[in-house]
Design a protein around this motif. Structure first.
Motif, PDB file in Angstrom:
ATOM      1  N   LEU A 190      58.398 -26.549 -11.608  1.00 51.94           N
ATOM      2  CA  LEU A 190      57.672 -27.466 -12.370  1.00 51.94           C
ATOM      3  C   LEU A 190      58.227 -28.917 -12.725  1.00 51.94           C
ATOM      4  O   LEU A 190      57.550 -29.945 -12.485  1.00 51.94           O
ATOM      5  N   PRO A 191      59.427 -28.915 -13.222  1.00 50.48           N
ATOM      6  CA  PRO A 191      59.995 -30.375 -13.529  1.00 50.48           C
ATOM      7  C   PRO A 191      59.961 -31.222 -12.201  1.00 50.48           C
ATOM      8  O   PRO A 191      59.580 -32.450 -12.197  1.00 50.48           O
ATOM      9  N   ARG A 192      60.219 -30.684 -10.971  1.00 52.50           N
ATOM     10  CA  ARG A 192      60.069 -31.521  -9.720  1.00 52.50           C
ATOM     11  C   ARG A 192      58.928 -31.919  -9.362  1.00 52.50           C
ATOM     12  O   ARG A 192      58.492 -32.766  -8.756  1.00 52.50           O
ATOM     13  N   LEU A 193      57.746 -30.769  -9.627  1.00 52.21           N
ATOM     14  CA  LEU A 193      56.399 -31.090  -9.337  1.00 52.21           C
ATOM     15  C   LEU A 193      55.820 -32.186 -10.078  1.00 52.21           C
ATOM     16  O   LEU A 193      54.993 -33.243  -9.596  1.00 52.21           O
ATOM     17  N   ARG A 194      56.201 -32.429 -11.495  1.00 54.35           N
ATOM     18  CA  ARG A 194      55.987 -33.459 -12.246  1.00 54.35           C
ATOM     19  C   ARG A 194      56.414 -34.740 -11.644  1.00 54.35           C
ATOM     20  O   ARG A 194      55.567 -35.708 -11.882  1.00 54.35           O
ATOM     21  N   GLU A 195      57.453 -34.682 -11.083  1.00 54.31           N
ATOM     22  CA  GLU A 195      57.833 -35.994 -10.715  1.00 54.31           C
ATOM     23  C   GLU A 195      57.351 -36.046  -9.007  1.00 54.31           C
ATOM     24  O   GLU A 195      56.807 -37.525  -8.968  1.00 54.31           O
ATOM     25  N   LEU A 196      56.665 -35.283  -8.316  1.00 56.23           N
ATOM     26  CA  LEU A 196      56.127 -35.717  -7.416  1.00 56.23           C
ATOM     27  C   LEU A 196      54.621 -35.987  -7.534  1.00 56.23           C
ATOM     28  O   LEU A 196      54.073 -36.915  -6.874  1.00 56.23           O
ATOM     29  N   LEU A 197      54.023 -35.505  -8.551  1.00 57.28           N
ATOM     30  CA  LEU A 197      52.706 -36.124  -8.788  1.00 57.28           C
ATOM     31  C   LEU A 197      52.628 -37.453  -9.342  1.00 57.28           C
ATOM     32  O   LEU A 197      51.738 -38.013  -8.862  1.00 57.28           O
ATOM     33  N   LEU A 198      53.631 -37.822 -10.272  1.00 55.20           N
ATOM     34  CA  LEU A 198      53.796 -39.239 -10.640  1.00 55.20           C
ATOM     35  C   LEU A 198      54.026 -40.167  -9.355  1.00 55.20           C
ATOM     36  O   LEU A 198      53.310 -41.304  -9.201  1.00 55.20           O
ATOM     37  N   MET A 199      54.680 -39.953  -8.076  1.00 61.33           N
ATOM     38  CA  MET A 199      54.922 -40.420  -7.171  1.00 61.33           C
ATOM     39  C   MET A 199      53.648 -40.793  -6.097  1.00 61.33           C
ATOM     40  O   MET A 199      53.681 -41.537  -5.496  1.00 61.33           O
ATOM     41  N   ALA A 200      52.989 -39.557  -6.087  1.00 62.87           N
ATOM     42  CA  ALA A 200      52.051 -39.451  -4.987  1.00 62.87           C
ATOM     43  C   ALA A 200      50.523 -40.078  -5.483  1.00 62.87           C
ATOM     44  O   ALA A 200      49.606 -40.038  -4.911  1.00 62.87           O
ATOM     45  N   ARG A 201      50.450 -40.315  -6.932  1.00 65.31           N
ATOM     46  CA  ARG A 201      49.078 -40.602  -7.410  1.00 65.31           C
ATOM     47  C   ARG A 201      48.371 -41.830  -6.685  1.00 65.31           C
ATOM     48  O   ARG A 201      47.222 -41.876  -6.918  1.00 65.31           O
ATOM     49  N   ASP A 202      48.967 -42.593  -6.134  1.00 65.91           N
ATOM     50  CA  ASP A 202      48.289 -43.794  -5.653  1.00 65.91           C
ATOM     51  C   ASP A 202      48.177 -43.707  -4.070  1.00 65.91           C
ATOM     52  O   ASP A 202      47.133 -44.383  -3.458  1.00 65.91           O
ATOM     53  N   ASP A 203      48.627 -42.503  -3.557  1.00 70.33           N
ATOM     54  CA  ASP A 203      48.312 -42.264  -2.235  1.00 70.33           C
ATOM     55  C   ASP A 203      47.415 -41.090  -2.018  1.00 70.33           C
ATOM     56  O   ASP A 203      46.968 -40.892  -0.746  1.00 70.33           O
ATOM     57  N   TYR A 204      46.890 -40.427  -2.930  1.00 68.56           N
ATOM     58  CA  TYR A 204      46.290 -39.204  -2.653  1.00 68.56           C
ATOM     59  C   TYR A 204      45.392 -38.995  -3.770  1.00 68.56           C
ATOM     60  O   TYR A 204      45.153 -39.458  -5.134  1.00 68.56           O
ATOM     61  N   TYR A 205      43.965 -38.446  -3.313  1.00 66.98           N
ATOM     62  CA  TYR A 205      43.059 -37.816  -4.219  1.00 66.98           C
ATOM     63  C   TYR A 205      43.373 -36.557  -4.656  1.00 66.98           C
ATOM     64  O   TYR A 205      43.957 -35.831  -4.014  1.00 66.98           O
ATOM     65  N   VAL A 206      42.584 -36.113  -5.825  1.00 66.40           N
ATOM     66  CA  VAL A 206      42.671 -34.862  -6.358  1.00 66.40           C
ATOM     67  C   VAL A 206      41.098 -34.194  -5.875  1.00 66.40           C
ATOM     68  O   VAL A 206      40.210 -34.547  -6.447  1.00 66.40           O
ATOM     69  N   GLN A 207      41.061 -32.780  -5.610  1.00 68.67           N
ATOM     70  CA  GLN A 207      39.901 -32.205  -5.654  1.00 68.67           C
ATOM     71  C   GLN A 207      39.470 -31.847  -6.836  1.00 68.67           C
ATOM     72  O   GLN A 207      40.217 -31.258  -7.848  1.00 68.67           O
ATOM     73  N   GLN A 208      38.161 -32.249  -7.063  1.00 62.34           N
ATOM     74  CA  GLN A 208      37.537 -32.064  -8.398  1.00 62.34           C
ATOM     75  C   GLN A 208      36.203 -30.860  -8.146  1.00 62.34           C
ATOM     76  O   GLN A 208      35.312 -31.650  -7.525  1.00 62.34           O
ATOM     77  N   THR A 209      35.978 -29.690  -8.938  1.00 57.18           N
ATOM     78  CA  THR A 209      35.011 -28.979  -8.769  1.00 57.18           C
ATOM     79  C   THR A 209      34.355 -28.646  -9.995  1.00 57.18           C
ATOM     80  O   THR A 209      35.238 -28.034 -10.883  1.00 57.18           O
ATOM     81  N   GLU A 210      33.310 -29.137 -10.445  1.00 53.11           N
ATOM     82  CA  GLU A 210      32.524 -28.858 -11.731  1.00 53.11           C
ATOM     83  C   GLU A 210      33.611 -29.284 -12.842  1.00 53.11           C
ATOM     84  O   GLU A 210      33.580 -28.667 -13.759  1.00 53.11           O
ATOM     85  N   GLY A 211      34.080 -30.371 -12.535  1.00 50.58           N
ATOM     86  CA  GLY A 211      35.171 -30.873 -13.623  1.00 50.58           C
ATOM     87  C   GLY A 211      36.362 -30.280 -13.641  1.00 50.58           C
ATOM     88  O   GLY A 211      37.296 -30.578 -14.506  1.00 50.58           O
ATOM     89  N   GLU A 212      36.664 -29.357 -12.870  1.00 54.50           N
ATOM     90  CA  GLU A 212      37.764 -28.674 -12.773  1.00 54.50           C
ATOM     91  C   GLU A 212      38.867 -29.211 -11.527  1.00 54.50           C
ATOM     92  O   GLU A 212      38.377 -29.399 -10.474  1.00 54.50           O
ATOM     93  N   ARG A 213      40.027 -29.493 -12.254  1.00 47.36           N
ATOM     94  CA  ARG A 213      41.027 -29.898 -11.012  1.00 47.36           C
ATOM     95  C   ARG A 213      42.305 -29.100 -10.778  1.00 47.36           C
ATOM     96  O   ARG A 213      43.068 -29.131  -9.924  1.00 47.36           O
ATOM     97  N   ASN A 214      42.472 -28.111 -11.603  1.00 47.89           N
ATOM     98  CA  ASN A 214      43.589 -27.143 -11.395  1.00 47.89           C
ATOM     99  C   ASN A 214      42.965 -25.581 -11.579  1.00 47.89           C
ATOM    100  O   ASN A 214      42.928 -24.947 -12.597  1.00 47.89           O
ATOM    101  N   MET A 215      42.509 -25.175 -10.310  1.00 45.84           N
ATOM    102  CA  MET A 215      41.548 -24.189 -10.342  1.00 45.84           C
ATOM    103  C   MET A 215      42.162 -22.634 -10.460  1.00 45.84           C
ATOM    104  O   MET A 215      43.494 -22.702  -9.879  1.00 45.84           O
ATOM    105  N   HIS A 216      41.788 -21.676 -11.013  1.00 44.06           N
ATOM    106  CA  HIS A 216      42.191 -20.031 -10.926  1.00 44.06           C
ATOM    107  C   HIS A 216      41.695 -19.623  -9.554  1.00 44.06           C
ATOM    108  O   HIS A 216      40.399 -19.620  -9.144  1.00 44.06           O
ATOM    109  N   TYR A 217      42.857 -18.916  -8.815  1.00 38.70           N
ATOM    110  CA  TYR A 217      42.538 -18.045  -7.701  1.00 38.70           C
ATOM    111  C   TYR A 217      42.850 -16.782  -7.842  1.00 38.70           C
ATOM    112  O   TYR A 217      43.920 -16.601  -8.507  1.00 38.70           O
TER     113      TYR A 217
END
Length: 249
Positions: A33-60
């Motif tokens: 998780l700590p490495r993931l936080r760093e990656l998300l900060l680095m990638a936010r200008d280059d990537y979109y995030v999928q959003q479905t019905e207002g949710e961005r972190n879905m349960h599978y």
């Protein structure tokens, strides 16, 4: 984490329809998780995030089937390059369920065939016909083997040529032994692209010292929750996973 992913520009399922990547090359990474936080900060200008019905972190939720002798697990464990898996994937938030057959060939490409279903009853004629067409195993020998649950974020690059799935809060429940395992801070990242097209996230991952690392949820979950299964070729990966978890703690 939610604050960071909330800063991303969204993309809808409809907008993603052109990048289904059903015949693709997958590259997996295992981190924390700590490495993931760093990656998300680095990638936010280059990537979109999928959003479905207002949710961005879905349960599978996923249930994998195998034969009584775990032939699909053993095929992977012994290093066969041409192998298959069958699973039922449930998108919990949208109440959709699909039966999927994944086939990986000896060139490293993964093909996925799926159909929408209402349940996991393999006695259904439509399901049997589907499996008899795409699966190399006898349908009558299949049984539920293991269930996993996790949360998933999906990133899409600006050129819309690749998807990056990020799985957290991974939990296994073995349907044969009854054993359970929560993977805590472990994060599974999978880059999915059609061919070796440019991927800016690869440079970001290298900068963070996150390197490609195979991780089959079915096989690793099974190895961790069923002591009767052979694990010879999985031992290095199991050691790596335990080391990553120790570092995270």
């Amino acid at each position: 984490m939610e604050t960071i992913i909330g800063s991303y520009e969204p993309i809808t399922l409809e907008e993603m329809s052109s990048i289904r990547l059903m015949n693709r090359i997958d590259t997996k990474f295992v981190t924390t998780l700590p490495r993931l936080r760093e990656l998300l900060l680095m990638a936010r200008d280059d990537y979109y995030v999928q959003q479905t019905e207002g949710e961005r972190n879905m349960h599978y939720a996923t249930t994998y089937f195998d034969t009584q002798h775990f032939d699909m697990y053993c095929c992977h464990q012994t290093g066969h390059a041409n192998r298959q898996k069958i699973r039922f994937r449930t998108y919990v938030d949208s109440h959709l369920q699909f039966m999927e057959v994944k086939t990986k060939n000896n060139h490293g490409r993964t093909k996925k065939k799926r159909m929408e279903v209402a349940n996991m009853d393999l006695g259904d004629r439509q399901k049997r016909l589907f499996l008899e067409h795409y699966l190399r195993y006898d349908v009558d020998e299949l049984r539920p083997a293991i269930e996993n649950r996790f949360r998933r974020m999906t990133l899409v690059n600006r050129a819309r040529t690749e998807r990056l799935t990020i799985d957290t809060d991974l939990r296994f429940h073995n349907l044969v032994t009854g054993e359970e395992r929560h993977m805590g801070p472990l994060v599974i990242i999978e880059l999915k692209r059609d061919g070796l097209c440019h991927s800016s996230v690869l440079a970001m991952l290298r900068q963070l010292r996150v390197h490609p690392h195979g991780f089959s949820k079915y096989c690793m979950g099974s190895a961790l929750t069923n002591k009767q299964l052979p694990v010879n070729l999985f031992k290095p990966k199991l050691i790596d996973v335990r080391r990553i978890l120790d570092i995270a703690e």
